[in-house]
Design an enzyme around this catalytic site. Structure first.
Site, mmCIF file in Angstrom:
data_model
loop_
_atom_site.group_PDB
_atom_site.id
_atom_site.type_symbol
_atom_site.label_atom_id
_atom_site.label_comp_id
_atom_site.label_asym_id
_atom_site.label_seq_id
_atom_site.Cartn_x
_atom_site.Cartn_y
_atom_site.Cartn_z
ATOM 1 N N CYS A 261 0.734 -1.255 0.147
ATOM 2 C CA CYS A 261 0.073 0.090 0.066
ATOM 3 C C CYS A 261 0.901 1.147 -0.058
ATOM 4 C CB CYS A 261 -0.871 -0.014 1.086
ATOM 5 S SG CYS A 261 -1.913 -1.366 1.319
HETATM 6 C C1 UGA Z 1 -1.358 0.613 5.523
HETATM 7 C C2 UGA Z 1 -2.370 1.526 6.369
HETATM 8 O O1 UGA Z 1 -1.617 1.788 7.724
HETATM 9 C C3 UGA Z 1 -3.648 1.110 6.504
HETATM 10 O O2 UGA Z 1 -4.515 2.131 7.128
HETATM 11 C C4 UGA Z 1 -4.048 1.130 4.910
HETATM 12 O O3 UGA Z 1 -5.428 0.554 5.024
HETATM 13 C C5 UGA Z 1 -3.167 0.052 4.245
HETATM 14 O O4 UGA Z 1 -1.771 0.526 4.022
HETATM 15 C C6 UGA Z 1 -4.016 0.017 2.745
HETATM 16 O O5 UGA Z 1 -3.700 1.116 2.115
HETATM 17 O O6 UGA Z 1 -4.485 -0.980 2.483
HETATM 18 P P1 UGA Z 1 -0.357 -1.699 5.965
HETATM 19 O O7 UGA Z 1 0.185 -1.484 4.582
HETATM 20 O O8 UGA Z 1 -0.959 -2.888 6.241
HETATM 21 O O9 UGA Z 1 -1.452 -0.597 6.083
HETATM 22 O O10 UGA Z 1 0.818 -1.573 6.948
HETATM 23 P P2 UGA Z 1 1.130 -0.855 8.065
HETATM 24 O O11 UGA Z 1 1.115 -1.124 9.526
HETATM 25 O O12 UGA Z 1 0.538 0.723 7.902
HETATM 26 O O13 UGA Z 1 2.981 -0.653 7.812
HETATM 27 C C7 UGA Z 1 3.334 -0.119 6.591
HETATM 28 C C8 UGA Z 1 4.785 -0.051 6.518
HETATM 29 O O14 UGA Z 1 5.393 0.977 7.325
HETATM 30 C C9 UGA Z 1 5.568 -1.430 7.180
HETATM 31 O O15 UGA Z 1 6.460 -1.607 6.126
HETATM 32 C C10 UGA Z 1 5.949 -1.047 8.468
HETATM 33 O O16 UGA Z 1 7.087 -1.649 9.129
HETATM 34 C C11 UGA Z 1 6.490 0.472 8.327
HETATM 35 N N1 UGA Z 1 6.361 1.182 9.462
HETATM 36 C C12 UGA Z 1 4.971 1.494 10.187
HETATM 37 C C13 UGA Z 1 7.372 1.983 9.841
HETATM 38 O O17 UGA Z 1 8.521 1.606 9.425
HETATM 39 N N2 UGA Z 1 7.507 2.713 10.787
HETATM 40 C C14 UGA Z 1 6.281 2.964 11.705
HETATM 41 O O18 UGA Z 1 6.464 3.764 12.606
HETATM 42 C C15 UGA Z 1 5.103 2.596 11.279
#
Ligand code: UGA
Length: 414
Positions: A261
């Protein structure tokens, strides 16, 4: 109770279909892949997501959920039609709308014979002009007005069932009649839906993902600077986040954001904005962020011999390796002619489809045994006790989350 049909059985489709069925709606999941249909109808999800299997099993057993290839019958029998098919990136960063167009066409052909106030709802992440264009496209086929609504999905992989059952917000955009129908689908939720225009609802999704991605790249820029100057990044980010206007969520530094995403959505919005410079910088920072782990490793070791990489998914709690920084890290280590052993509690099979020249392991202990360096790009909780297995230096991608007691490296941000 309402009759709902979901087109597309990825994370969004399977989870929403199961959750809505568990709330009493009669739900049909449509896909073109027969193996998915068979699996769902036997009560088994085709993705790993905590809590999904019992939800699907109960719903199928109760006759509330079924899957089918027969989209015609599914649409005829429905009141609300949700489109949840994927919108992957084209090579130029724009979104590939082939699945959206094909499903819209199929829906249009059925609606031509039986409109009866059915509402078409886009859940797929699409740019603001897409639902408007698709509404025109479907109306051209049906030769009558169709209610089209945008209802973006905000669930996170790994926490998808919980996010879907307890959403932070529900956004419904479109014409009044359609919006009223979709509001009824969510009557079970205590969250009051935010009602917007059709295009505004589409942009909310891109704006949220782009903002969160910006926060992460910002955290990484600050943390890299701290690493450079010998400051404690963890402390800086934690104290900065005490300000209520900032808050600690998505301010965790690491090897960069991945998944299906954030990279795709930021890219698509940047493209539609004709190369917006802020979003470009967010992606540029992210592209090479995984290398920070290698830079840190090289400060304490020559980086030769055998290295262990714990965690391959794009984040903990999922088997998804799409755009995973850990996979980029492993490929770079292999390119440097190191012997690389890898382990992930859930994603090892998916990862091995992308990797070659590495040794897959069955456990943390097997992976780190005799390793010269251990990389932990993904903070699965079970890696907390890695020190029990090996004395090798540990290079962590998410120093704010785990292992602060595991290995302390001078002034660096571990
Ligand atoms: C993300 C959004 O958080 C959701 O709200 C959205 O619905 C989804 O995309 C989508 O568009 O379908 P997701 O991709 O499942 O969700 O994962 P996240 O938990 O948001 O993490 C995304 C990435 O950011 C991961 O690689 C995670 O490790 C990284 N991340 C997250 C960080 O490096 N630092 C952080 O503080 C948080």
């Amino acid at each position: 109770m309402m009759r709902l049909v979901y087109f597309g059985s990825g994370y969004v489709g399977q989870v929403n279909a199961a959750v809505q069925a568990s709330k009493g709606h009669d739900v049909v999941l449509v896909d073109v892949d027969e193996s998915i249909i068979k699996s769902i109808n036997s009560g088994k999800p085709t993705i790993y997501e905590k809590g999904l299997e019992p939800l699907i099993k109960q719903a199928v057993d109760a006759g509330k959920l079924k899957a089918t290839l027969d989209f015609r019958q599914a649409v005829k029998d429905s009141e609300v039609i949700f489109i949840c098919v994927g919108t992957p990136s084209n090579p130029d960063g724009s979104i590939d709308l082939r699945a959206i167009k094909s499903v819209s066409k199929n829906i249009g052909l059925v609606l031509k014979e039986c409109v009866d106030n059915k509402v078409v709802v886009f859940k797929s992440t699409v740019l603001p002009w897409v639902p408007v264009e698709m509404k025109k496209y479907i109306e051209k086929i049906t030769e009558q007005k169709i209610s089209v609504v945008m209802n973006p999905e905000f669930l996170k992989e790994g926490l998808a069932v919980n996010d879907c059952l307890n959403p932070d917000s529900i956004v419904i955009g479109g014409d009044l009649e359609g919006v009223e129908v979709v509001k009824r689908v969510y009557e079970w939720s205590s969250v009051k839906p935010s009602i917007t225009g059709l295009k505004e609802a589409s942009l909310v999704k891109y704006a949220k993902n782009s903002f969160l991605a910006t926060k992460i790249s910002f955290a990484n820029v600050i943390a890299n600077y701290c690493d450079e100057c010998g400051l404690n990044a963890k402390e800086v980010l934690r104290v900065m986040a005490e300000d209520e206007r900032i808050n600690p969520r998505f301010l965790r530094n690491g090897p960069g954001f991945g998944g299906s995403c954030f990279p795709k959505d930021v890219n698509a919005l940047m493209n539609d904005m004709k190369g917006d410079l802020l979003l470009k910088a967010v992606l540029d920072v992210n592209r090479d962020q995984y290398k920070q782990m290698i830079r840190l490793a090289e400060r304490v070791t020559k980086l030769e011999g055998t290295v262990a990489v714990l965690g391959l998914a794009f984040k903990p709690g999922t088997d998804d390796v799409r755009e995973s920084p850990a996979i980029k890290l492993v490929k770079e280590l292999v390119n440097r002619d190191l012997k690389v052993r890898v382990y992930d509690p859930q994603a090892i099979d998916n990862a091995m489809k992308e990797l070659s020249g590495v040794t897959p392991c069955q456990s943390v202990g097997e992976c780190v045994q005799d390793a010269d360096v251990i990389f932990i790009p993904v903070p699965w909780p079970e890696f907390n006790n890695v020190r029990e297995y090996s004395p090798a230096p540990i290079i962590q991608g998410h120093p704010l989350i785990i292992g602060l007691n595991v290995f302390t490296l001078g002034a660096f941000s571990f």
